[in-house]
Motif scaffolding. Structure first.
Motif, PDB file in Angstrom:
ATOM      1  N   ALA A 122      -5.158  13.090  11.040  1.00 30.97           N
ATOM      2  CA  ALA A 122      -3.854  12.416  11.111  1.00 30.97           C
ATOM      3  C   ALA A 122      -2.739  13.375  10.725  1.00 30.97           C
ATOM      4  N   CYS A 123      -1.625  13.241  11.407  1.00 30.27           N
ATOM      5  CA  CYS A 123      -0.434  14.030  11.121  1.00 30.27           C
ATOM      6  C   CYS A 123      -0.644  15.509  11.415  1.00 30.27           C
ATOM      7  N   GLY A 124      -1.627  15.806  12.255  1.00 34.19           N
ATOM      8  CA  GLY A 124      -1.894  17.184  12.618  1.00 34.19           C
ATOM      9  C   GLY A 124      -1.689  17.412  14.102  1.00 34.19           C
ATOM     10  N   ALA A 125      -1.883  18.650  14.531  1.00 29.68           N
ATOM     11  CA  ALA A 125      -1.662  18.992  15.931  1.00 29.68           C
ATOM     12  C   ALA A 125      -2.628  18.253  16.859  1.00 29.68           C
ATOM     13  N   ARG A 126      -3.843  17.949  16.399  1.00 30.62           N
ATOM     14  CA  ARG A 126      -4.824  17.281  17.243  1.00 30.62           C
ATOM     15  C   ARG A 126      -4.581  15.774  17.318  1.00 30.62           C
ATOM     16  N   GLU A 127      -4.018  15.203  16.265  1.00 32.38           N
ATOM     17  CA  GLU A 127      -3.731  13.773  16.259  1.00 32.38           C
ATOM     18  C   GLU A 127      -2.376  13.543  15.584  1.00 32.38           C
ATOM     19  N   PRO A 128      -1.287  13.777  16.292  1.00 34.34           N
ATOM     20  CA  PRO A 128       0.044  13.712  15.675  1.00 34.34           C
ATOM     21  C   PRO A 128       0.557  12.290  15.507  1.00 34.34           C
ATOM     22  N   ARG A 129      -0.190  11.477  14.795  1.00 31.37           N
ATOM     23  CA  ARG A 129       0.267  10.125  14.468  1.00 31.37           C
ATOM     24  C   ARG A 129      -0.210   9.795  13.062  1.00 31.37           C
ATOM     25  N   VAL A 130       0.521   8.872  12.421  1.00 25.78           N
ATOM     26  CA  VAL A 130       0.215   8.531  11.046  1.00 25.78           C
ATOM     27  C   VAL A 130       0.697   7.117  10.772  1.00 25.78           C
ATOM     28  N   LEU A 131       0.029   6.415   9.845  1.00 29.68           N
ATOM     29  CA  LEU A 131       0.410   5.072   9.422  1.00 29.68           C
ATOM     30  C   LEU A 131       0.118   4.961   7.934  1.00 29.68           C
ATOM     31  N   ALA A 132       1.086   4.433   7.175  1.00 27.98           N
ATOM     32  CA  ALA A 132       0.906   4.280   5.733  1.00 27.98           C
ATOM     33  C   ALA A 132       1.728   3.105   5.241  1.00 27.98           C
ATOM     34  N   GLY A 133       1.343   2.569   4.085  1.00 29.95           N
ATOM     35  CA  GLY A 133       2.058   1.450   3.495  1.00 29.95           C
ATOM     36  C   GLY A 133       2.176   1.616   1.999  1.00 29.95           C
ATOM     37  N   VAL A 134       3.084   0.825   1.393  1.00 30.58           N
ATOM     38  CA  VAL A 134       3.333   0.916  -0.031  1.00 30.58           C
ATOM     39  C   VAL A 134       3.846  -0.425  -0.530  1.00 30.58           C
ATOM     40  N   LEU A 135       3.511  -0.765  -1.774  1.00 27.68           N
ATOM     41  CA  LEU A 135       4.101  -1.931  -2.437  1.00 27.68           C
ATOM     42  C   LEU A 135       5.414  -1.486  -3.088  1.00 27.68           C
ATOM     43  N   TRP A 136       6.453  -2.226  -2.819  1.00 29.45           N
ATOM     44  CA  TRP A 136       7.796  -1.822  -3.267  1.00 29.45           C
ATOM     45  C   TRP A 136       8.493  -3.004  -3.936  1.00 29.45           C
ATOM     46  N   LYS A 137       9.206  -2.715  -5.022  1.00 30.43           N
ATOM     47  CA  LYS A 137       9.924  -3.733  -5.782  1.00 30.43           C
ATOM     48  C   LYS A 137      11.418  -3.570  -5.572  1.00 30.43           C
ATOM     49  N   SER A 138      12.079  -4.622  -5.139  1.00 25.53           N
ATOM     50  CA  SER A 138      13.518  -4.553  -4.880  1.00 25.53           C
ATOM     51  C   SER A 138      14.295  -4.573  -6.191  1.00 25.53           C
ATOM     52  N   ARG A 139      15.591  -4.334  -6.079  1.00 26.28           N
ATOM     53  CA  ARG A 139      16.435  -4.366  -7.269  1.00 26.28           C
ATOM     54  C   ARG A 139      16.468  -5.763  -7.885  1.00 26.28           C
ATOM     55  N   ALA A 140      16.240  -6.793  -7.083  1.00 23.01           N
ATOM     56  CA  ALA A 140      16.218  -8.165  -7.589  1.00 23.01           C
ATOM     57  C   ALA A 140      14.880  -8.532  -8.228  1.00 23.01           C
ATOM     58  N   GLY A 141      13.904  -7.629  -8.175  1.00 25.29           N
ATOM     59  CA  GLY A 141      12.611  -7.877  -8.796  1.00 25.29           C
ATOM     60  C   GLY A 141      11.568  -8.470  -7.886  1.00 25.29           C
ATOM     61  N   ASN A 142      11.829  -8.531  -6.585  1.00 26.62           N
ATOM     62  CA  ASN A 142      10.879  -9.104  -5.633  1.00 26.62           C
ATOM     63  C   ASN A 142       9.988  -8.004  -5.052  1.00 26.62           C
ATOM     64  N   TRP A 143       8.705  -8.350  -4.827  1.00 31.80           N
ATOM     65  CA  TRP A 143       7.752  -7.385  -4.292  1.00 31.80           C
ATOM     66  C   TRP A 143       7.595  -7.557  -2.790  1.00 31.80           C
ATOM     67  N   HIS A 144       7.488  -6.428  -2.094  1.00 32.38           N
ATOM     68  CA  HIS A 144       7.323  -6.416  -0.642  1.00 32.38           C
ATOM     69  C   HIS A 144       6.282  -5.358  -0.276  1.00 32.38           C
ATOM     70  N   LEU A 145       5.561  -5.629   0.796  1.00 31.70           N
ATOM     71  CA  LEU A 145       4.704  -4.626   1.407  1.00 31.70           C
ATOM     72  C   LEU A 145       5.492  -3.976   2.529  1.00 31.70           C
ATOM     73  N   LEU A 146       5.668  -2.667   2.420  1.00 34.57           N
ATOM     74  CA  LEU A 146       6.364  -1.893   3.448  1.00 34.57           C
ATOM     75  C   LEU A 146       5.355  -0.989   4.131  1.00 34.57           C
ATOM     76  N   ALA A 147       5.449  -0.883   5.431  1.00 34.39           N
ATOM     77  CA  ALA A 147       4.557  -0.011   6.189  1.00 34.39           C
ATOM     78  C   ALA A 147       5.350   0.637   7.308  1.00 34.39           C
ATOM     79  N   ALA A 148       4.936   1.839   7.676  1.00 29.03           N
ATOM     80  CA  ALA A 148       5.611   2.559   8.766  1.00 29.03           C
ATOM     81  C   ALA A 148       4.620   3.494   9.432  1.00 29.03           C
ATOM     82  N   GLY A 149       4.743   3.593  10.740  1.00 30.58           N
ATOM     83  CA  GLY A 149       3.933   4.520  11.515  1.00 30.58           C
ATOM     84  C   GLY A 149       4.827   5.461  12.301  1.00 30.58           C
ATOM     85  N   SER A 150       4.228   6.469  12.885  1.00 29.12           N
ATOM     86  CA  SER A 150       4.993   7.385  13.730  1.00 29.12           C
ATOM     87  C   SER A 150       5.493   6.651  14.967  1.00 29.12           C
TER      88      SER A 150
END
Length: 660
Positions: free
Chosen positions: A585-613
């Motif tokens: 992943a994320c290399g010349a042979r397979e230039p795509r990637v997907l990842a996620g993270v748990l994130w807390k907003s300034r208001a204190g709410n939790w969200h799952l954020l994910a992004a791919g190429s």
């Protein structure tokens, strides 16, 4: 071993004053809490003639057996009277803990006994015997190699007697005054503590060097022994056993056995290739302008430079140590790099003085080899470093580390490098500052990349290169030190077509990635690419985050490391959302990637954020959260600590798994 070592135990141990009572549990707690400190002390006091691998194992063995055998007993520790915190260590030390003082005394006594010579008419002390445990088969363990200053200190400690080494270490590592040092030396039976302190006064190196990783037997490198030599020894043992069997059989036969002559080979056969590899006169020396005419632009066209290229004795020592490194030579190699003898005459790249060391850099087509010895005392305290560089190109052969010490590094630059500058990756808008170079291509000292937790500065070398032909223009490249012989080339952009880190956008992206370089150090890294692969608007009006994929490629191909970063707005450094090793992943042979993270907003709410190429057309989340999204980004509310599984799809229906 010097005569002073032999006198270590000529006087009986005597208590200098009232001693505290220390029970086993108290001593055990002190040993566990301060184990790295005690092992470092034992390692430094042990005689360097044991070799680094043996000293590491012996230091751990002596420390682990510093407790009495019976847990129920209460022992009166032979500890000098405490005088405040200085009695058991200086700033940052264990203070006035009598348990620590007791264990330290036992470790110190055993380390001094281990340096005593064996006598014919006396039973050996337990510390003089090889350690029963721990034992490591098939590996050589040693601390990380330091710079010329550490080499010089190690050489000076080698010349000291055991009591003098102990006095110097107690002064520098434990921060004890001379009065306390004398009391401790008397407590372990040193006959003349005053003489030991006077001898330790001859060491000119600063005490701060004792805290170097060079002398840390708890932070180790593991390398195989000389595999070819081990194999040869195994074959020789089998041949000897077979010969003994044959000879015994022949002796039992009647008559004269075998007739003289026959087809036996000579007892000794010379190897011309091996002999040529050790001859300084056979070293390959490339002309100064060969790189302009050659079809290749790599280490093979570097000319021989340095003021000592004509020093046959220095070159001969370097080749001899390369072929047969002794037990006192500090040998290190990047992962996947063989450390065996040269297969034939090597190419000379450099021979000269760098800081306080004489340095020789050689190239055999597969590896770079750096030999370093202190200026005082040829051959003593030498170091040998190997790095694999096969398949190098102009972008990855612009510089070589020739000197390292006190958090600084010096480079030897390629002949096509016209000017050199230093850029702080943490400050993308600050201009690069020029770095001086000597006529032989060696730079002035540069701060190494090993940064503190604050990560206030990450220095990179900016190489302004001349084109090897008129068809190509000049190029500016960024390289940085990752603790190895060759610096890593930094790039930016999509994995299939990365570019140099020249523009404002690339420098700004690297500013938030630079502090993560330490996570890929000491892995034989050839190139590190940083690629901002997605931008995501955060919920509740918290701004826009950037997703970055950082991939470190190695010289050996295997062992690549990939990091997915989540760079939240207002944060100076990205957070690692996912990491993987040996993933395409994320290399010349397979230039795509997907990842996620748990994130807390300034208001204190939790969200799952994910992004791919950008080629990811949809994302789905299952498990501890549910949700789908079209496109390459996803946001869904979750509970704190939720665990979920991400899956992406590309336009042709191929699934993309999250990086892990």
């Amino acid at each position: 071993m010097s005569s002073s070592d032999a006198a270590t135990r000529t006087a009986p141990a005597s208590s200098p004053g009232p001693a505290p009572v220390v029970d086993v549990e108290q001593a055990e707690a002190a040993l566990v809490e301060h184990y790295p400190r005690l092992v470092r002390l034992g390692y430094l006091v042990l005689p360097p003639s044991l070799g680094r691998n043996r000293r590491v194992l012996t230091a751990h063995w002596l420390t682990q057996r510093a407790l009495p055998r019976a847990r129920a007993t209460v022992e009166r520790a032979m500890i000098p009277p405490q005088r405040g915190a200085s009695g058991s260590g200086g700033p940052g030390g264990p203070g006035g803990d009598p348990g620590y003082g007791y264990v330290r005394l036992r470790v110190l006594r055993s380390a001094l006994e281990a340096g005593l010579p064996l006598r014919r008419r006396a039973w050996p002390r337990r510390a003089q015997l090889p350690p029963l445990l721990p034992q490591v088969w098939g590996l050589r363990l040693f601390p990380r190699s330091g710079g010329a200053d550490e080499l010089a200190l190690d050489q000076q400690l080698t010349a000291l007697s055991g009591p003098a080494r102990a006095a110097y270490v107690l002064r520098g590592l434990e921060r004890l005054p001379d009065a306390e040092v004398r009391r401790i030396l008397e407590g372990v039976g040193v006959a003349d503590p005053h003489a030991a302190l006077a001898e330790a006064d001859g060491v000119t190196a600063p005490y701060e060097l004792l805290d170097s990783p060079e002398f840390d037997p708890c932070s180790l490198q593991a390398r195989p022994p000389d595999l070819m030599r081990r194999r040869q020894h195994g074959r020789a043992a089998l041949a000897a056993a077979a010969a003994a069997l044959v000879c015994g059989t022949l002796l039992a036969l009647p008559g004269d056995g075998l007739a003289p002559g026959g087809g036996a080979a000579p007892a000794y056969a010379r190897n011309p290739a091996a002999e040529a590899a050790l001859d300084p006169a056979r070293l390959t020396r490339v002309g100064a302008d060969e790189w302009r005419r050659s079809a290749r632009t790599d280490f093979s066209v570097w000319p021989a430079r340095g003021a000592l290229t004509g020093d046959r004795e220095l070159l001969g020592r370097a080749l001899a140590v390369w072929a047969r490194p002794g037990p006192t030579v500090q040998v290190s190699a990047t992962p996947g790099t063989p450390s065996g003898a040269p297969p034939g005459p090597a190419q000379l790249l450099y021979a000269g003085e760098v800081g306080r060391a004489r340095v020789v850099v050689l190239h055999d087509g597969l590896r770079l080899v750096r030999y370093a010895e202190p200026r005082s005392g040829a051959g003593g305290g030498a170091a040998l470093d190997f790095a694999r560089v096969d398949g190098a190109a102009q972008s990855t052969s612009g510089a070589v580390v020739v000197g390292r010490g006190k958090g600084e590094v010096r480079y030897l630059t390629a002949p096509w490098v016209r000017t050199v500058a230093v850029r702080d990756l943490r400050r993308p808008t600050s201009p690069a500052r020029e770095l001086r170079r000597a006529a032989d291509g060696v730079t002035a000292p540069l701060t190494a990349v090993a940064q503190s937790d604050a990560c206030t500065e990450v220095a990179a070398l900016e190489l302004h290169e001349e084109a090897p032909s008129s068809t190509r223009g000049p190029t500016t490249r960024l390289v940085t030190d990752l603790g190895e012989l060759t610096p890593a080339h930094l790039t930016s952009g999509r994995p299939e077509a990365p570019g140099e880190v020249n523009g404002k956008a690339a420098l700004t992206s690297w500013a938030r990635t630079a502090c993560l370089l330490g996570t890929v150090s000491s892995n034989g890294v050839r190139e590190v690419n940083s690629w901002p692969y997605a931008a995501q608007r955060l919920p509740e009006g918290n701004g826009t985050a950037t997703w970055v994929c950082t991939r470190a490629e190695t010289w050996r191909g295997a062992g690549s490391r990939t990091l997915a970063q989540f760079q939240a707005p207002g944060k100076e450094t990205g957070a690692i959302a996912a990491r993987a090793q040996d993933s395409p992943a994320c290399g010349a042979r397979e230039p795509r990637v997907l990842a996620g993270v748990l994130w807390k907003s300034r208001a204190g709410n939790w969200h799952l954020l994910a992004a791919g190429s950008k080629d990811v057309t949809s994302i789905a989340v299952t498990g501890g959260a549910k949700g789908t999204a079209r496109g390459n980004v996803l946001t869904t509310p979750v509970r704190k600590g939720a665990r979920a599984r991400l899956t992406g799809l590309v336009a042709d229906g191929t699934k993309v798994s999250a990086l892990r």
